[in-house]
Design a protein around this motif. Structure first.
Motif, PDB file in Angstrom:
ATOM      1  N   CYS A 282       0.829  -1.216   0.000  1.00  0.00           N
ATOM      2  CA  CYS A 282       0.000   0.000   0.000  1.00  0.00           C
ATOM      3  C   CYS A 282       0.861   1.263   0.000  1.00  0.00           C
ATOM      4  N   GLN A 283       1.976   1.218   0.691  1.00  0.00           N
ATOM      5  CA  GLN A 283       2.884   2.363   0.699  1.00  0.00           C
ATOM      6  C   GLN A 283       3.519   2.558  -0.681  1.00  0.00           C
ATOM      7  N   GLU A 284       3.990   1.479  -1.265  1.00  0.00           N
ATOM      8  CA  GLU A 284       4.727   1.563  -2.529  1.00  0.00           C
ATOM      9  C   GLU A 284       3.831   1.786  -3.738  1.00  0.00           C
ATOM     10  N   LYS A 285       2.639   1.208  -3.742  1.00  0.00           N
ATOM     11  CA  LYS A 285       1.791   1.236  -4.941  1.00  0.00           C
ATOM     12  C   LYS A 285       0.555   2.131  -4.825  1.00  0.00           C
ATOM     13  N   LYS A 286       0.139   2.442  -3.601  1.00  0.00           N
ATOM     14  CA  LYS A 286      -1.107   3.186  -3.449  1.00  0.00           C
ATOM     15  C   LYS A 286      -0.931   4.537  -2.754  1.00  0.00           C
TER      16      LYS A 286
ATOM     17  N   GLU B  67      -1.742   9.540  -3.371  1.00  0.00           N
ATOM     18  CA  GLU B  67      -2.448   9.494  -4.650  1.00  0.00           C
ATOM     19  C   GLU B  67      -3.902   9.043  -4.527  1.00  0.00           C
ATOM     20  N   HIS B  68      -4.152   8.063  -3.731  1.00  0.00           N
ATOM     21  CA  HIS B  68      -5.491   7.487  -3.612  1.00  0.00           C
ATOM     22  C   HIS B  68      -6.189   8.013  -2.365  1.00  0.00           C
ATOM     23  N   ASN B  69      -7.464   7.748  -2.303  1.00  0.00           N
ATOM     24  CA  ASN B  69      -8.255   8.096  -1.135  1.00  0.00           C
ATOM     25  C   ASN B  69      -7.914   7.119  -0.004  1.00  0.00           C
TER      26      ASN B  69
ATOM     27  N   ASP C 281     -10.290   4.278   0.443  1.00  0.00           N
ATOM     28  CA  ASP C 281     -10.146   3.210  -0.552  1.00  0.00           C
ATOM     29  C   ASP C 281      -8.964   2.304  -0.226  1.00  0.00           C
ATOM     30  N   ILE C 282      -7.871   2.897   0.205  1.00  0.00           N
ATOM     31  CA  ILE C 282      -6.689   2.111   0.574  1.00  0.00           C
ATOM     32  C   ILE C 282      -7.017   1.174   1.730  1.00  0.00           C
ATOM     33  N   LEU C 283      -7.689   1.698   2.753  1.00  0.00           N
ATOM     34  CA  LEU C 283      -8.050   0.869   3.911  1.00  0.00           C
ATOM     35  C   LEU C 283      -9.015  -0.241   3.510  1.00  0.00           C
ATOM     36  N   ARG C 284      -9.980   0.086   2.663  1.00  0.00           N
ATOM     37  CA  ARG C 284     -10.926  -0.931   2.177  1.00  0.00           C
ATOM     38  C   ARG C 284     -10.177  -2.045   1.462  1.00  0.00           C
ATOM     39  N   ASP C 285      -9.277  -1.671   0.547  1.00  0.00           N
ATOM     40  CA  ASP C 285      -8.520  -2.673  -0.203  1.00  0.00           C
ATOM     41  C   ASP C 285      -7.592  -3.483   0.706  1.00  0.00           C
ATOM     42  N   PHE C 286      -6.954  -2.810   1.658  1.00  0.00           N
ATOM     43  CA  PHE C 286      -6.072  -3.489   2.610  1.00  0.00           C
ATOM     44  C   PHE C 286      -6.861  -4.531   3.412  1.00  0.00           C
ATOM     45  N   LYS C 287      -8.009  -4.125   3.928  1.00  0.00           N
ATOM     46  CA  LYS C 287      -8.817  -5.046   4.730  1.00  0.00           C
ATOM     47  C   LYS C 287      -9.333  -6.209   3.891  1.00  0.00           C
ATOM     48  N   LYS C 288      -9.753  -5.927   2.677  1.00  0.00           N
ATOM     49  CA  LYS C 288     -10.266  -6.988   1.805  1.00  0.00           C
ATOM     50  C   LYS C 288      -9.168  -8.000   1.483  1.00  0.00           C
ATOM     51  N   TYR C 289      -8.021  -7.499   1.077  1.00  0.00           N
ATOM     52  CA  TYR C 289      -6.908  -8.382   0.711  1.00  0.00           C
ATOM     53  C   TYR C 289      -6.419  -9.195   1.913  1.00  0.00           C
TER      54      TYR C 289
END
Length: 183
Positions: free
Chosen positions: A44-48, A70-72, A75-83
């Motif tokens: 998330c740090q490197e890509k988001k 770059e991202h909201n 959204d980052i937290l949502r993606d992190f939790k999902k993954y």
């Protein structure tokens, strides 16, 4: 975040965020599960564009102070939790050493059935309650709270001795993740 009525309104601000495993299950007592979170945070740090100012992984919950480039951040937290929910749940299922496997998976299945947004399992609770760091005193208090969590839990005597925390970085050493020091 929209979950549980809480939302990140100032997308450029630094936020204190806590989220926990459903039923507060102590999943992160095993290093390999904590390492999965660290790997995902690095991604998330490197890509988001996730910026971490402080972090701590406890046995059943996680604390962050973060913002995003770059991202909201939501959204980052949502993606992190999902993954991470998928990755950690799968690792638990596949781990022959996991003596608590059936018990944990039953809890995740039950939580998943009770939530129409999930297909099978629910790993993370949905309430994040992000709070914007609005002042120096509030920010300092949350930073100390995050770093003293392992001390309060009786895991270590000194915050900087806990490996899965940014307290190491604030003590002048290099931790597992890139941290932008606040003070």
């Amino acid at each position: 975040m929209a979950e549980a009525g809480y939302k990140i309104r100032n997308t450029e601000g630094i936020h204190f965020i806590t989220f926990a495993v459903v039923e507060w299950v102590d999943v992160f007592t095993r290093r390999e599960y904590k390492d999965m979170l660290v790997e995902s945070l690095t991604f998330c740090q490197e890509k988001k564009g996730l910026i971490l100012y402080a972090w701590c992984i406890m046995s059943n919950h996680v604390h962050f102070m973060a913002s995003a480039r770059e991202h909201n951040l939501s959204d980052i937290l949502r993606d992190f939790k999902k993954y991470t929910s998928t990755k950690v749940t799968s690792a638990i299922i596949k781990n022959p050493q996991e003596s608590r496997k059936d018990w944990m998976i039953d809890i995740f299945k039950k939580a998943g059935k009770e939530n129409s947004r999930n297909t099978v399992y629910q790993f993370w609770r949905q309430d994040n309650h992000p709070i914007e760091c609005f002042s120096y005193d509030f920010t300092k208090q949350k930073l100390n709270y995050i770093h003293n969590n392992p001390v309060a839990a009786g895991i270590v005597f000194n915050p900087e001795d806990y490996l899965y925390s940014s307290a190491t970085d604030y003590a002048g050493r290099k931790g597992f993740l890139k941290v932008d020091l606040l003070f």
